[in-house]
Design an enzyme around this catalytic site. Structure first.
Site, PDB file in Angstrom:
ATOM      1  NE  ARG A 162     -16.180 -43.884   2.433  1.00  0.00           N
ATOM      2  CZ  ARG A 162     -16.609 -44.933   3.120  1.00  0.00           C
ATOM      3  NH1 ARG A 162     -17.900 -45.117   3.322  1.00  0.00           N
ATOM      4  NH2 ARG A 162     -15.773 -45.810   3.608  1.00  0.00           N
ATOM      5  CB  VAL A 218     -15.316 -50.524   2.001  1.00  0.00           C
ATOM      6  CG1 VAL A 218     -16.148 -51.249   3.043  1.00  0.00           C
ATOM      7  CG2 VAL A 218     -15.253 -49.028   2.322  1.00  0.00           C
ATOM      8  CG  HIS A 240     -17.227 -53.553   7.842  1.00  0.00           C
ATOM      9  ND1 HIS A 240     -16.615 -52.679   8.716  1.00  0.00           N
ATOM     10  CD2 HIS A 240     -17.825 -54.499   8.625  1.00  0.00           C
ATOM     11  CE1 HIS A 240     -16.823 -53.084   9.963  1.00  0.00           C
ATOM     12  NE2 HIS A 240     -17.546 -54.185   9.939  1.00  0.00           N
ATOM     13  CB  CYS A 246     -31.264 -53.891 -10.362  1.00  0.00           C
ATOM     14  SG  CYS A 246     -31.105 -55.661 -10.538  1.00  0.00           S
ATOM     15  CB  CYS A 255     -35.583 -56.373 -10.101  1.00  0.00           C
ATOM     16  SG  CYS A 255     -34.619 -55.454  -8.898  1.00  0.00           S
ATOM     17  CB  SER A 277     -11.047 -47.306  16.987  1.00  0.00           C
ATOM     18  OG  SER A 277     -12.135 -47.615  16.156  1.00  0.00           O
TER      19      SER A 277
HETATM   20  P1  OAD Z   1     -11.390 -45.861  13.033  1.00  0.00           P
HETATM   21  O1  OAD Z   1     -11.389 -44.557  12.301  1.00  0.00           O
HETATM   22  O2  OAD Z   1     -12.378 -46.053  14.120  1.00  0.00           O
HETATM   23  O3  OAD Z   1      -9.971 -46.115  13.683  1.00  0.00           O
HETATM   24  C1  OAD Z   1      -8.773 -45.941  12.978  1.00  0.00           C
HETATM   25  C2  OAD Z   1      -7.617 -46.374  13.868  1.00  0.00           C
HETATM   26  O4  OAD Z   1      -6.413 -46.263  13.098  1.00  0.00           O
HETATM   27  C3  OAD Z   1      -7.423 -45.542  15.127  1.00  0.00           C
HETATM   28  O5  OAD Z   1      -7.253 -46.410  16.247  1.00  0.00           O
HETATM   29  C4  OAD Z   1      -6.119 -44.761  14.858  1.00  0.00           C
HETATM   30  O6  OAD Z   1      -5.343 -44.542  16.045  1.00  0.00           O
HETATM   31  C5  OAD Z   1      -5.403 -45.721  13.919  1.00  0.00           C
HETATM   32  N1  OAD Z   1      -4.403 -45.114  13.044  1.00  0.00           N
HETATM   33  C6  OAD Z   1      -4.363 -43.859  12.535  1.00  0.00           C
HETATM   34  N2  OAD Z   1      -3.290 -43.707  11.739  1.00  0.00           N
HETATM   35  C7  OAD Z   1      -2.638 -44.902  11.724  1.00  0.00           C
HETATM   36  C8  OAD Z   1      -1.471 -45.385  11.084  1.00  0.00           C
HETATM   37  N3  OAD Z   1      -0.754 -44.613  10.278  1.00  0.00           N
HETATM   38  N4  OAD Z   1      -1.112 -46.682  11.297  1.00  0.00           N
HETATM   39  C9  OAD Z   1      -1.839 -47.482  12.113  1.00  0.00           C
HETATM   40  N5  OAD Z   1      -2.955 -47.068  12.740  1.00  0.00           N
HETATM   41  C10 OAD Z   1      -3.352 -45.802  12.557  1.00  0.00           C
HETATM   42  O7  OAD Z   1     -11.504 -46.999  11.915  1.00  0.00           O
HETATM   43  P2  OAD Z   1     -11.894 -48.531  12.061  1.00  0.00           P
HETATM   44  O8  OAD Z   1     -11.443 -49.080  13.375  1.00  0.00           O
HETATM   45  O9  OAD Z   1     -11.440 -49.223  10.840  1.00  0.00           O
HETATM   46  O10 OAD Z   1     -17.627 -49.710   9.560  1.00  0.00           O
HETATM   47  O11 OAD Z   1     -13.460 -48.437  12.068  1.00  0.00           O
HETATM   48  C11 OAD Z   1     -14.197 -49.627  12.137  1.00  0.00           C
HETATM   49  C12 OAD Z   1     -15.478 -49.519  11.385  1.00  0.00           C
HETATM   50  O12 OAD Z   1     -16.205 -48.381  11.858  1.00  0.00           O
HETATM   51  C13 OAD Z   1     -15.328 -49.229   9.909  1.00  0.00           C
HETATM   52  O13 OAD Z   1     -15.080 -50.384   9.128  1.00  0.00           O
HETATM   53  C14 OAD Z   1     -16.653 -48.656   9.566  1.00  0.00           C
HETATM   54  C15 OAD Z   1     -16.848 -47.723  10.750  1.00  0.00           C
HETATM   55  O14 OAD Z   1     -18.109 -47.503  11.124  1.00  0.00           O
HETATM   56  C16 OAD Z   1     -18.645 -49.678   8.663  1.00  0.00           C
HETATM   57  O15 OAD Z   1     -18.747 -48.779   7.832  1.00  0.00           O
HETATM   58  C17 OAD Z   1     -19.588 -50.823   8.766  1.00  0.00           C
END
Ligand code: OAD
Length: 266
Positions: free
Chosen positions: A78, A113, A141, A173, A176, A215
């Site tokens: 990543r 991130v 996050h 680390c 530790c 999302s």
């Molecule tokens: P998701 O992968 O769940 O959602 C991505 C969103 O971006 C979707 O609603 C897509 O429709 C939208 N999308 C795609 N292309 C786009 C574009 N060009 N412009 C605007 N929007 C677009 O990702 P997150 O909502 O960020 O958490 O996910 C939330 C969290 O779930 C992440 O931070 C991560 C994951 O588990 C942790 O790792 C703690």
């Protein structure tokens, strides 16, 4: 039909511009979609898989305890993906707006991130001759480019490659001797307290909330939007698709972030 859709999108952009233009305080929540056009795969999109593993299987404390080498190999991949990516027009427009002299305060909160908001803040800050600090995001996050000790919790920046060829080669680390882990929030873990408090304080003070590329299904992050709405903020969403937060948004701009976000502040 096509002209009708284009007209509706232009109308949504105009209404969003008005909401953001009259706001005295703005909170912005971003998710993976804002970085999609930079080349970073979203979590729930088709490219979110790595070697047949779903992120939900690897981003857990249990996965790290079971197989830290595999988890580090995934994070190394990543980091490599993200190192090849640059901030796009949406990251840059938000940074420019956050650094604009005399504009209403804007608090940027991200679930990402990937460090692309911070990179945009530094880029735009250099171009404007401004300190980037007010454009730096609250990273709910964590960050791919920090590590944390799995034993004593000590944190530090980390931007080099990690040798994940064996358990013995993983970084440890300096204090530790326990294994270092990425400083990101995994499923089942609490969010960093300062970032969470500042995000929710900004949400309840805001009279406009812009939510971009998420999302909206992961809490407490998505709660920034519902908290802002509950305090009376008008909510604007930028996302090509309907989301769990669309019903909370008064205006939904159905377009990609790199195209739409610069038009909201132009
Ligand atoms: P998701 O992968 O769940 O959602 C991505 C969103 O971006 C979707 O609603 C897509 O429709 C939208 N999308 C795609 N292309 C786009 C574009 N060009 N412009 C605007 N929007 C677009 O990702 P997150 O909502 O960020 O958490 O996910 C939330 C969290 O779930 C992440 O931070 C991560 C994951 O588990 C942790 O790792 C703690």
């Amino acid at each position: 039909m096509k002209a009708g859709r284009a007209g509706a999108a232009a109308d949504a952009v105009e209404r969003a511009r008005q909401i953001l233009g009259r706001a005295r305080s703005i909170v912005v929540l971003t998710g993976a979609g804002i970085s999609a056009e930079s080349g970073v795969p979203t979590f729930r999109g088709p490219e979110g898989l790595w070697k047949d593993h779903r992120p939900e299987e690897l981003a857990t404390p249990e996965a790290f305890a079971r197989d830290p080498r595999l988890v580090w190999e995934w994070y190394g991949w990543r980091q490599d993906v993200v190192r090849r990516c640059a901030p796009n027009a949406a990251h840059r427009a938000l940074a420019r707006r956050a650094l604009a002299a005399g504009a209403a305060p804007l608090t940027l909160v991200t679930q990402n991130v990937d460090g692309l908001h911070a990179a945009a803040a530094r880029q735009v800050g250099r171009e404007l001759g401004e300190e980037p600090a007010t454009a730096l995001p609250l990273e709910l996050h964590g960050s791919l480019f920090r590590v944390r000790c799995s034993g004593c919790g000590r944190r530090r920046e980390h931007d080099g490659p990690v040798d994940a060829s064996s358990r013995q080669s993983l970084p440890r680390c300096e204090g530790c001797g326990e294994l270092l882990r990425p400083d990101v929030v995994w499923f089942g873990e609490p969010l960093p307290r300062r970032e969470l408090e500042e995000s929710f304080a900004a949400a309840s003070a805001a009279d406009a909330c812009l939510v971009v590329g998420t999302s909206g299904v992961v809490y407490p992050a998505a709660g920034v939007v519902t908290a802002a709405a509950a305090s009376g903020a008008e909510v604007v969403e930028v996302n090509p698709r309907e989301t769990a937060l669309s019903a909370t948004a008064g205006v939904s701009v159905r377009a990609g972030a790199a195209e739409a976000v610069p038009r909201l502040f132009g």
